[in-house]
Enzyme design. Structure first.
Site, PDB file in Angstrom:
ATOM      1  N   CYS A   1     -49.379 -10.127  29.090  1.00 14.10           N
ATOM      2  CA  CYS A   1     -49.423 -11.176  28.077  1.00 14.10           C
ATOM      3  C   CYS A   1     -48.030 -11.465  27.515  1.00 14.10           C
ATOM      4  O   CYS A   1     -47.160 -11.928  28.244  1.00 14.10           O
ATOM      5  CB  CYS A   1     -50.432 -10.813  26.986  1.00 14.10           C
ATOM      6  SG  CYS A   1     -50.875 -12.209  25.949  1.00 14.10           S
TER       7      CYS A   1
ATOM      8  N   GLU B   1     -56.641  -5.718  31.742  1.00 12.54           N
ATOM      9  CA  GLU B   1     -57.510  -4.688  31.148  1.00 12.54           C
ATOM     10  C   GLU B   1     -58.774  -5.289  30.530  1.00 12.54           C
ATOM     11  O   GLU B   1     -59.698  -4.556  30.203  1.00 12.54           O
ATOM     12  CB  GLU B   1     -56.717  -3.872  30.109  1.00 12.54           C
ATOM     13  CG  GLU B   1     -56.490  -4.528  28.753  1.00 12.54           C
ATOM     14  CD  GLU B   1     -55.380  -5.580  28.712  1.00 12.54           C
ATOM     15  OE1 GLU B   1     -54.903  -5.987  29.792  1.00 12.54           O
ATOM     16  OE2 GLU B   1     -55.015  -6.004  27.610  1.00 12.54           O
TER      17      GLU B   1
ATOM     18  N   HIS C   1     -54.896 -10.820  30.634  1.00 12.56           N
ATOM     19  CA  HIS C   1     -55.095  -9.404  30.316  1.00 12.56           C
ATOM     20  C   HIS C   1     -55.903  -8.739  31.431  1.00 12.56           C
ATOM     21  O   HIS C   1     -57.130  -8.861  31.441  1.00 12.56           O
ATOM     22  CB  HIS C   1     -55.837  -9.263  28.986  1.00 12.56           C
ATOM     23  CG  HIS C   1     -55.013  -9.603  27.795  1.00 12.56           C
ATOM     24  ND1 HIS C   1     -54.261  -8.676  27.117  1.00 12.56           N
ATOM     25  CD2 HIS C   1     -54.776 -10.782  27.181  1.00 12.56           C
ATOM     26  CE1 HIS C   1     -53.613  -9.259  26.126  1.00 12.56           C
ATOM     27  NE2 HIS C   1     -53.903 -10.545  26.137  1.00 12.56           N
TER      28      HIS C   1
END
Lengths: 251, 207
Positions: free
Chosen positions: B82, B182, B180
């Site tokens: 990010c 994750e 992102h």
């Protein structure tokens, strides 16, 4: 192209998922981490977890619940309920939230929105608005789980909150919450036209037609709880129906 | 045996999600702000949310700027997430007058007027032909600014939000994502697995 989001909501009380009607008459709906993992597997785009514990002891479970959900969850997690000061938000983010929702605290002291945005970025700050109809095209903001009506008008409040730093609006119709009679489309449309940040429509979802209507009314995302918790449908089935209606969703 | 990974604490980032995501692919994340730990690291992760200027100020204050530059220039395994991607550039429209890490030559600008911003949600990622880590799929974004061009020396993927923007760039075992990973479900987890596998293949010194 950015897709529309389908977001299951976990109302959590004392470490258990619950759901009621107009925030009352809560029924048990399972373990938060188990529900979270199941919804991700079904294709949920994001989860919202609202702590609706009535007591400080109940609230004590919230951070632990967030940690347990984070361990198993690989999609975004917004957490709200009981955020009073910036440090409450920091604790939730440390525990594994990606966004924090504020409601009553922002109504009482709107400066908290700017403080949160400055510290965590506006993409992290969700303003939750519970709006109750007061007549045609008019809604007032209610707080304290709907028990207290304020003098704030919902559309103007959304506009002010975005100006102050909110990056997303979680817009719940108090009149429709848990009733499964469809979203308040007029409310969704009015707020979506008033702001240029994403609006999540909430309160009243029963069918994929309801969700499609809210997205067409301008919502970036639709939130639902009851329809998913009791096995009536799945996120995957709802998303397939939305795609069939021509709405762009993540497959 | 879990693979050690150094994660830089950039103040306000959603570190818990990054750490949980890395653990799910059997990495052993260690959070640090210590330049000597960063210099000794084989695998480095630079996450970040919030403002460009504030993040650079934190990296300066912790004397991490040179350590990160040395790591990226050496070609050692690196993952930026990010704001971490944007920090690699020379500057950002978000914080005029603040120097970025200056490791890539692409500019960072706000999304065009009229769009819903921040971009919050899932968008389709289209990798260019030369990408090895990045694959087609949907990724989760939370950003108001974006890199407009794939920098020279890197392979890139793009997404569309009011026109194309840089979704991610890669070079060997170095990967920098605007989205992102994750938070990008199974697709993101598989990307982290490929990055970790590439980092092991490139020489697995301890963290």
């Amino acid at each position: 192209m950015l897709t529309r989001r389908v977001i299951p909501c976990l109302d959590v009380r004392d470490g258990r998922v619950v759901k009621g009607v107009r925030f009352q008459g809560l029924r048990d709906a399972g373990d938060p981490a188990e529900r979270a993992a199941a919804y991700e597997a079904q294709g949920a785009d994001e989860l919202v977890l609202l702590d609706v514990s009535a007591t400080p002891e109940g609230r004590g479970h919230a951070l632990d619940t967030v940690r347990r959900v984070r361990d198993v969850l690989g999609i975004p997690l917004t957490v709200g309920g009981g955020v009073r000061v910036v440090d409450d938000a920091a604790a939730l983010l440390d525990a594994g939230a990606d966004k924090v929702a504020v409601n009553t605290a922002a109504v009482r002291a709107p400066e908290i929105l700017g403080m949160l945005a400055e510290r965590f970025g506006c993409q992290c700050v969700v303003l939750a608005i519970d709006a109750a109809s007061t007549g045609p095209g008019a809604w007032s903001v209610v707080v304290r789980s709907g028990t207290e009506r304020t003098r704030r008008e919902a559309v103007g409040w959304a506009r002010e909150a975005v100006h102050r730093g909110a990056g997303e609006i979680l817009l719940t119709s108090w009149d429709r919450d848990g009733t499964r009679s469809g979203y308040d489309l007029e409310l969704v449309s009015a707020v979506s036209r008033a702001v240029r940040v994403p609006v999540i429509a909430s309160g009243g979802a029963d069918t994929s037609e309801h969700l499609a209507a809210a997205l067409r009314a301008g919502a970036s995302a639709v939130l639902a709880a009851s329809i998913f918790h009791y096995g009536d449908t799945t996120v995957a089935a709802i998303k397939a129906e939305l795609a069939a209606c021509g709405l762009e969703v993540r497959p | 045996m879990p693979e050690p990974v150094c994660v830089i604490r950039t103040g306000s980032a959603n570190l818990a999600s990054v750490v949980a995501g890395l653990r799910r692919v059997h990495a052993a994340p260690e959070i640090t702000t210590d330049p000597s730990v960063v210099r000794a690291a084989n695998r480095l992760v630079l996450p970040g949310v919030g403002a460009f200027g504030a993040a650079m100020a934190q990296l300066q204050q912790a004397s991490l700027v040179d350590a990160i530059r040395e790591h990226v220039r050496s070609g050692k395994p690196f993952l930026a997430i990010c704001l971490g991607l944007q920090l690699l550039g020379p500057a950002s429209e978000e914080s005029r007058g603040v120097d970025g890490l200056g490791l890539v030559d692409s500019r960072v600008a706000r999304f065009p007027e009229g769009l819903i911003v921040p971009q919050l949600g899932w968008n389709r990622v289209e990798p260019a032909d030369g990408c090895r880590l990045l694959q087609e799929g949907y990724a989760y974004y939370a950003n108001s600014y974006r890199m407009t061009e794939v920098p020279s020396g890197w392979q890139g993927a793009t997404s569309q939000h009011g026109g194309p923007f840089v979704a991610a760039i890669e070079r060997g075992a170095q990967l920098a994502c605007q989205f992102h990973p994750e938070l990008s479900g199974a697709w993101g987890r598989e990307l982290l697995e490929r990055w970790l596998a590439a980092s092991v293949a490139s020489g697995g010194m301890p963290c």
